[in-house]
Write an enzyme that holds these catalytic residues in place. Structure first.
Site, PDB file in Angstrom:
ATOM      1  N   HIS A  27    -114.675   8.281  -4.921  1.00  0.00           N
ATOM      2  CA  HIS A  27    -114.655   9.059  -3.678  1.00  0.00           C
ATOM      3  C   HIS A  27    -113.722  10.262  -3.835  1.00  0.00           C
ATOM      4  CE1 HIS A  27    -115.837   4.955  -2.661  1.00  0.00           C
ATOM      5  NE2 HIS A  27    -116.463   5.449  -1.604  1.00  0.00           N
ATOM      6  N   HIS A  62    -115.780 -23.531  20.947  1.00  0.00           N
ATOM      7  CA  HIS A  62    -114.389 -23.671  20.535  1.00  0.00           C
ATOM      8  C   HIS A  62    -114.179 -24.765  19.496  1.00  0.00           C
ATOM      9  CE1 HIS A  62    -113.672 -20.932  23.760  1.00  0.00           C
ATOM     10  NE2 HIS A  62    -112.361 -21.056  23.709  1.00  0.00           N
TER      11      HIS A  62
END
Length: 659
Positions: free
Chosen positions: A29, A469
């Site tokens: 990059h 949960h």
């Protein structure tokens, strides 16, 4: 100091090294390093407190490259400023096997890399943790020993990631004025203009968090330096929006997404050299420019020496050094042993989350750098004890953090705390919400950081809150992460030992998976050995030759013990093996593992998925646990409904033996 034209050449050296290295690797990059070269030059020349000859100086400023894809920026800076392990050959071997210059910065690969970045947003959140512990240590040990800033360089992607919102909100609430984020505001993403995906008002957003927000031309080094000066004088964390051009200097690609993540190409690189008046050969930095950069790398030596003098005279030097070394194994071992011996004398039925709290009570005086917290579940996680005081904007010396409902931000900040040094972080939430923490847990393991995740409500045993949960796949998913210890203790003794083992694991993070429901204590007698540190052990042997081996963890140890008694009544001799940490068990010698497991048929019992146990299961062995999601009901009804019972174990054992 270099004049403006010399500085421009210093910045262009970064650009040249970045484009040359990416071209040589044929991947990488170049855009961000070329776009932020001026900002980095202003920061390193005018503000960053560091000494390249002493990269571990505790009072150095921290520089975090949150936009880790632009790794050639930090590699170029480390080479130019004279870090001895970042040679020009390392840059030539960018992204090659065995080089220090990995595609994204990797903590531990080279000096001066403060954290592993690449997953966007993590670096900002790490920087928040670093800024937290800087203020904490300054309060505890004095500004003469701890007085530094944390800088994070971030891009649009970092600010889009949800973890940045959590972390920035925390930083503003805590008024972490030593935190400065340099935003690479180039308006370009991989897909094209950022207009495609976002229309945030970054200034309004960060001001709403309680930050100071400044703006400047990112290619005007004087303006950048002035903005940093202003940021350093404000008590709030600061965001400096640096307007930049990605791939600056590449006439056909700058300002476009084509400069982001691919080599510029030989033809474009030739044009860059003409545009920037950089006629030098590939990877060649003129001696005058390199000398100017090396002077920047050495200028902090005088400040470090002055700090060393203050340290030698400080009344807090011993405590400060102990905090930096963070090795309290002996006092922790003594404290845990005393607590276990108390449990041996008077056994207790405790939820392991409560047993964990009691372990913290005995460990905290022995390990004064323990730095706890919870993501708004303090009362449920049992993570706070009487000796804790609250860390916050009015008490940076506190050692307990209310992270709020920010599980990901908490986990990433804890990585920053551990990386900075001086504290051992732990934080709590429900085990099911490790899904929210997972990217940071993975980075804890990758970076070999001692971070302790206190994860309670570990199974269907939490009951009526239901399948949203109830963790089912989470133990298996966590055990799949390399270099992570997942503890699921079965009683108060194992919980204490899990804490001791986690604190002794200097280069491995730990998850403590803890029960909501009370568990009978099955350990008694001689407590001198930390059996949990072996990962698994024989918890209850049988009087005759073993016919069945019952293997369990956590709350299912009680089921195995009951089944052992029932089988004995039926004339079947069974042994019970407790596995508080499967990961540690796999690290033991094969002879030890076989001695524990034996050759008899095996039944494994855990209120989770089978996947992580397959290594221990042979063709005719049996797993009793979960195969799908849970349900909302009282705990006893759930265990009966899903067939995780002593009766089911007995039936399975008899079937295996043909009874």
């Amino acid at each position: 100091m270099p004049n403006s034209s010399q500085r421009q050449m210093m910045a262009n050296a970064i650009r040249a090294l970045a484009m040359d290295a990416v071209q040589a690797a044929n991947s990488g990059h170049p855009g961000m390093p070329m776009g932020m070269a001026d900002v980095a030059t202003a920061l390193f020349c005018d503000h960053l407190k560091f000494d390249s000859s002493s990269p571990d100086w505790p009072d150095r400023d921290r520089f975090v490259l949150s936009a880790g894809h632009g790794s050639m920026l930090i590699y170029a800076l480390l080479y130019l400023t004279g870090y001895d392990d970042m040679t020009i050959d390392q840059l030539r071997n960018f992204r090659q096997l065995g080089a220090r210059t990995a595609g994204h910065p990797e903590f531990g690969h080279a000096k001066g890399i403060e954290t592993t970045t690449g997953p966007l947003g993590q670096g900002i959140a790490n920087a928040v943790g670093m800024a937290m512990v800087e203020r904490h240590m300054a309060t505890r040990y004095g500004d003469d020993l701890v007085d530094h800033h944390t800088y994070a360089l971030a891009g649009d992607g970092c600010l889009m990631e949800g973890v940045s919102h959590e972390a920035a909100s925390m930083a503003g609430h805590m008024k972490l004025g030593r935190l400065i984020v340099l935003f690479d505001d180039n308006s370009i993403s991989i897909d094209g203009s950022t207009d495609l995906s976002t229309s945030d008002n970054t200034t309004a957003r960060f001001e709403a968090y309680g930050w100071q927000v400044l703006g400047c031309d990112g290619h005007d080094m004087n303006a950048v330096s002035a903005a940093i000066t202003a940021a350093k004088t404000d008590p709030r964390p600061s965001m400096i929006c640096c307007k930049t051009v990605i791939g600056f200097g590449a006439p056909n690609k700058q300002g476009t997404s084509s400069a982001h993540g691919a080599p510029l190409g030989d033809a474009e690189i030739a044009l860059v050299r003409d545009t920037l008046n950089w006629p030098h050969q590939t990877f060649k930095i003129p001696s005058k420019i390199l000398g100017a950069w090396r002077a920047v790398g050495a200028k902090g030596a005088a400040e470090r020496e002055a700090w060393q003098d203050r340290y030698s005279k400080s009344q807090n030097a011993q405590a400060f050094t102990a905090a930096i070394n963070n090795d309290f194994d002996q006092p922790v071992a003594s404290a845990i042993l005393a607590w276990k011996e108390q449990l041996a004398r008077k056994p207790q039925k405790l939820a392991t989350r409560v047993a964990s709290q009691k372990a913290i009570e005995v460990v905290l005086p022995a390990c004064p750098t323990l730095f706890g917290g919870s993501a708004d579940l303090t009362g449920s996680n049992n993570t706070r004890v009487a000796d804790h005081s609250i860390f916050g904007q009015t008490n940076y010396g506190g050692n307990y953090v209310h992270y709020g409902v920010r599980e990901h931000g908490m986990a990433a900040a804890m990585n920053g705390i551990a990386l900075h040094g001086g504290a051992v972080p732990y934080g709590g939430t429900f085990l099911v919400f490790t899904d929210y923490c997972r990217p940071s847990i993975r980075l804890s393991a990758l970076m070999e950081q001692r971070v302790i995740y206190v994860m309670t409500h570990d199974s269907i045993g939490l009951g009526e809150d239901g399948p949203t949960h109830q963790p089912v796949e989470h133990l298996a998913a966590l055990r799949a992460i390399p270099n992570l210890f997942v503890f699921r203790p079965g009683d108060a003794v194992e919980t204490a030992e899990a804490w001791q083992t986690a604190l002794e694991a200097k280069s491995t993070p730990s998850v403590l998976a803890l029960s909501r429901q009370g568990l009978e204590q099955f350990r008694s007698g001689d407590m001198r050995e930390n059996k949990t540190a072996k990962g698994a052990y024989l918890a209850a042997d049988c009087d005759r030759d073993r016919q069945i081996t019952l293997i369990a963890s956590g709350s299912e140890i009680g089921i195995a013990m009951t089944a052992q008694t029932m089988l004995a009544d039926a004339g079947i001799s069974a042994a019970v093996v407790s596995v508080p940490c499967l990961d540690l068990f796999f690290l033991q010698e094969a002879s030890y593992r076989m001695n524990v497991l034996g050759t008899a048929p095996r039944i494994i019992i855990e209120a989770g998925l089978q996947q992580c146990w397959d290594r221990l299961l042979r063709d005719d062995d049996v797993f009793i646990g979960m195969s799908g999601f849970g349900a909302s009901a009282p705990i006893d009804d759930l265990y009966n409904h899903f067939g995780i019972t002593a009766d089911a174990v007995v039936v399975a054992a008899k079937n295996q033996l043909g009874c």
